[in-house]
Design a protein around this motif. Structure first.
Motif, PDB file in Angstrom:
ATOM      1  N   LYS A  90     -29.737  30.361 -41.957  1.00 28.39           N
ATOM      2  CA  LYS A  90     -28.477  28.675 -41.203  1.00 28.39           C
ATOM      3  C   LYS A  90     -28.974  28.596 -39.927  1.00 28.39           C
ATOM      4  O   LYS A  90     -30.077  27.478 -38.915  1.00 28.39           O
ATOM      5  N   PHE A  93     -33.353  28.028 -40.031  1.00 25.22           N
ATOM      6  CA  PHE A  93     -33.606  26.534 -40.620  1.00 25.22           C
ATOM      7  C   PHE A  93     -33.012  25.277 -39.900  1.00 25.22           C
ATOM      8  O   PHE A  93     -33.341  24.549 -39.827  1.00 25.22           O
ATOM      9  N   ALA A  94     -32.477  26.185 -39.530  1.00 24.79           N
ATOM     10  CA  ALA A  94     -31.569  24.469 -38.802  1.00 24.79           C
ATOM     11  C   ALA A  94     -33.175  24.698 -37.288  1.00 24.79           C
ATOM     12  O   ALA A  94     -32.901  23.157 -37.064  1.00 24.79           O
ATOM     13  N   ASN A  96     -35.911  25.192 -37.416  1.00 24.71           N
ATOM     14  CA  ASN A  96     -37.130  24.204 -38.297  1.00 24.71           C
ATOM     15  C   ASN A  96     -36.906  23.046 -38.113  1.00 24.71           C
ATOM     16  O   ASN A  96     -38.447  22.408 -38.210  1.00 24.71           O
ATOM     17  N   SER A  97     -36.196  22.305 -38.270  1.00 21.59           N
ATOM     18  CA  SER A  97     -35.658  21.783 -38.592  1.00 21.59           C
ATOM     19  C   SER A  97     -34.746  20.897 -37.607  1.00 21.59           C
ATOM     20  O   SER A  97     -35.310  19.384 -37.067  1.00 21.59           O
ATOM     21  N   ASP A  98     -35.350  21.143 -36.295  1.00 21.46           N
ATOM     22  CA  ASP A  98     -34.967  20.630 -34.911  1.00 21.46           C
ATOM     23  C   ASP A  98     -36.597  20.205 -34.976  1.00 21.46           C
ATOM     24  O   ASP A  98     -37.035  18.764 -34.087  1.00 21.46           O
ATOM     25  N   LYS A 100     -38.777  19.877 -36.911  1.00 18.31           N
ATOM     26  CA  LYS A 100     -40.069  18.897 -37.767  1.00 18.31           C
ATOM     27  C   LYS A 100     -39.081  17.675 -37.106  1.00 18.31           C
ATOM     28  O   LYS A 100     -39.647  16.597 -36.998  1.00 18.31           O
ATOM     29  N   GLN A 101     -37.896  17.423 -37.093  1.00 16.36           N
ATOM     30  CA  GLN A 101     -37.652  16.991 -36.378  1.00 16.36           C
ATOM     31  C   GLN A 101     -37.372  16.187 -34.780  1.00 16.36           C
ATOM     32  O   GLN A 101     -38.342  14.584 -34.702  1.00 16.36           O
TER      33      GLN A 101
END
Length: 105
Positions: A90, A93-94, A96-98, A100-101
């Motif tokens: 988690k 992924f969090a 990586n998500s940050d 990407k944003q």
């Protein structure tokens, strides 16, 4: 006086007979003690062997208990690690998500 000599002779004879009977009893007792010793020697060897085996069993039991505790500890550590894996994913992924944003902005 003759009575005294006869009494003294009877006492001496009684003492001699008593000594002879005592010596015979001692020989008989010694013989029985030897027989008992011969009978007890194998039994004592068996008792000693049982004590040795008991000692070995105690050592083996201790070793087995230590092994069980080690295995239990290893399993608990593995379970704890498995419980932590979803949280690590988690976080990954969090992160990586940050990124990407942040790259998308």
């Amino acid at each position: 006086m003759a009575i005294m000599v006869i009494c003294l002779a009877i006492v001496l004879i009684a003492l001699v007979i008593g000594a002879i009977m005592g010596n015979q009893a001692r020989k008989g007792i010694q013989s029985e003690l030897n027989k008992m010793s011969q009978t007890m020697a194998p039994l004592q060897q068996e008792v000693n062997e049982m004590q040795r085996q008991t000692s070995l069993l105690s050592e083996n039991q201790s070793s087995i208990q230590h092994s069980i505790e080690k295995s239990k500890s290893d399993v608990q550590e593995t379970i704890q690690t498995v419980k932590e894996i979803p949280g690590m994913y988690k976080e990954l992924f969090a992160a990586n998500s940050d990124r990407k944003q942040t790259v998308a902005h």
